[in-house]
Write a protein that holds these residues in place. Structure first.
Motif, mmCIF file in Angstrom:
data_model
loop_
_atom_site.group_PDB
_atom_site.id
_atom_site.type_symbol
_atom_site.label_atom_id
_atom_site.label_comp_id
_atom_site.label_asym_id
_atom_site.label_seq_id
_atom_site.Cartn_x
_atom_site.Cartn_y
_atom_site.Cartn_z
ATOM 1 N N UNK A 1 -3.072 23.500 -7.479
ATOM 2 C CA UNK A 1 -3.632 22.154 -7.317
ATOM 3 C C UNK A 1 -2.983 21.006 -7.277
ATOM 4 N N UNK A 2 -1.705 20.885 -7.862
ATOM 5 C CA UNK A 2 -0.817 19.839 -7.522
ATOM 6 C C UNK A 2 -0.397 19.947 -6.059
ATOM 7 N N UNK A 3 0.023 21.001 -5.755
ATOM 8 C CA UNK A 3 0.565 20.628 -4.352
ATOM 9 C C UNK A 3 -0.460 20.395 -3.239
ATOM 10 N N UNK A 4 -1.809 20.711 -3.450
ATOM 11 C CA UNK A 4 -2.803 20.361 -2.974
ATOM 12 C C UNK A 4 -3.281 18.869 -2.926
ATOM 13 N N UNK A 5 -3.056 18.329 -4.149
ATOM 14 C CA UNK A 5 -3.325 16.932 -4.602
ATOM 15 C C UNK A 5 -2.322 16.115 -3.912
ATOM 16 N N UNK A 6 -0.940 16.540 -3.601
ATOM 17 C CA UNK A 6 0.119 15.806 -3.058
ATOM 18 C C UNK A 6 -0.126 15.591 -1.542
ATOM 19 N N UNK A 7 -0.799 16.229 -0.850
ATOM 20 C CA UNK A 7 -1.035 16.212 0.449
ATOM 21 C C UNK A 7 -1.699 15.079 0.843
ATOM 22 N N UNK A 8 -2.704 14.391 0.070
ATOM 23 C CA UNK A 8 -3.468 13.298 0.154
ATOM 24 C C UNK A 8 -2.793 12.072 0.427
ATOM 25 N N UNK A 9 -1.836 11.566 -0.706
ATOM 26 C CA UNK A 9 -1.030 10.473 -0.471
ATOM 27 C C UNK A 9 0.031 10.476 0.500
ATOM 28 N N UNK A 10 0.592 11.655 0.758
ATOM 29 C CA UNK A 10 1.502 11.784 1.829
ATOM 30 C C UNK A 10 0.882 11.555 3.125
ATOM 31 N N UNK A 11 -0.189 11.946 3.337
ATOM 32 C CA UNK A 11 -1.045 11.814 4.536
ATOM 33 C C UNK A 11 -1.339 10.457 4.703
ATOM 34 N N UNK A 12 -1.625 9.651 3.630
ATOM 35 C CA UNK A 12 -2.074 8.213 3.860
ATOM 36 C C UNK A 12 -0.705 7.467 3.841
ATOM 37 N N UNK B 1 -0.311 7.379 7.675
ATOM 38 C CA UNK B 1 -1.342 6.632 8.126
ATOM 39 C C UNK B 1 -0.829 4.977 7.945
ATOM 40 N N UNK B 2 -0.328 4.667 6.831
ATOM 41 C CA UNK B 2 0.378 3.579 6.643
ATOM 42 C C UNK B 2 1.537 3.163 7.776
ATOM 43 N N UNK B 3 2.231 4.118 7.842
ATOM 44 C CA UNK B 3 3.333 4.092 8.703
ATOM 45 C C UNK B 3 3.118 3.878 9.886
ATOM 46 N N UNK B 4 2.183 4.459 10.411
ATOM 47 C CA UNK B 4 1.409 4.472 11.816
ATOM 48 C C UNK B 4 0.925 2.926 11.915
ATOM 49 N N UNK B 5 0.185 2.466 10.954
ATOM 50 C CA UNK B 5 -0.325 1.250 11.074
ATOM 51 C C UNK B 5 0.847 -0.070 11.300
ATOM 52 N N UNK B 6 1.832 0.139 10.588
ATOM 53 C CA UNK B 6 3.054 -0.689 10.854
ATOM 54 C C UNK B 6 3.610 -0.458 12.127
ATOM 55 N N UNK B 7 3.644 0.570 12.519
ATOM 56 C CA UNK B 7 4.157 0.846 13.817
ATOM 57 C C UNK B 7 3.420 0.277 14.880
ATOM 58 N N UNK B 8 2.243 0.145 14.655
ATOM 59 C CA UNK B 8 1.051 -0.421 15.730
ATOM 60 C C UNK B 8 1.159 -1.985 15.725
ATOM 61 N N UNK C 1 0.785 -1.262 0.029
ATOM 62 C CA UNK C 1 -0.026 -0.072 -0.087
ATOM 63 C C UNK C 1 0.981 1.336 0.005
ATOM 64 N N UNK C 2 2.109 1.070 0.709
ATOM 65 C CA UNK C 2 2.895 2.380 0.908
ATOM 66 C C UNK C 2 3.429 2.403 -0.569
ATOM 67 N N UNK C 3 3.678 1.465 -1.275
ATOM 68 C CA UNK C 3 4.369 1.509 -2.618
ATOM 69 C C UNK C 3 3.410 2.148 -3.432
ATOM 70 N N UNK C 4 2.408 1.970 -3.455
ATOM 71 C CA UNK C 4 1.222 2.678 -4.253
ATOM 72 C C UNK C 4 1.122 3.882 -4.066
ATOM 73 N N UNK C 5 1.059 4.353 -2.871
ATOM 74 C CA UNK C 5 1.163 5.815 -2.462
ATOM 75 C C UNK C 5 2.286 6.734 -2.890
ATOM 76 N N UNK C 6 3.362 5.974 -2.656
ATOM 77 C CA UNK C 6 4.899 6.575 -2.999
ATOM 78 C C UNK C 6 4.663 6.794 -4.502
#
Length: 121
Positions: A44-55, A58-65, A15-20
């Protein structure tokens, strides 16, 4: 480490690879917009880029959990794999390979970001 934990970690790393990849594609489009001087597309692109970075966060946090829920020895083993250590057994190879692939893509994103920052400033 149990096969189930390895599969869960592998799924999160995929999932992280897809987001990267998504962040990298948006970054390439951002580079093109900067070259064109297209301020609307840049915003617009800067705004769009926030979503995969935020996700990604979240994935990193799930791995830590997941790591924190394991017994200490297994948690240490998973942490080492997630930090790029070589696989100990055959069952860990796929996870180690995915982590390495993610690391290479992340380095490409960081380098592209460095270039974009220089162009913007």
């Amino acid at each position: 480490m149990e096969a189930l934990e390895l599969q869960q970690a592998l799924a999160l790393e995929k999932r992280m690879y897809t987001l990267l990849n998504e962040a990298f594609d948006i970054s390439k489009q951002l580079a093109e917009a900067i070259e064109r001087g297209d301020q609307v597309a840049i915003r617009m692109l800067l705004s769009m880029r926030r979503e995969p970075l935020e996700n990604l966060r979240k994935v990193r946090h799930a791995l830590e959990e997941q790591r924190d829920a394991l017994a200490p020895a297994q948690a240490r083993q998973l942490a080492e794999l997630l930090n790029g250590a070589a696989a100990v057994g055959k069952e860990e190879e796929r996870l180690a390979e995915q982590v390495a692939l993610n690391g290479r893509l992340l380095k490409q994103i960081v380098e592209l970001d460095r270039i974009l920052n220089q162009k913007v400033s």
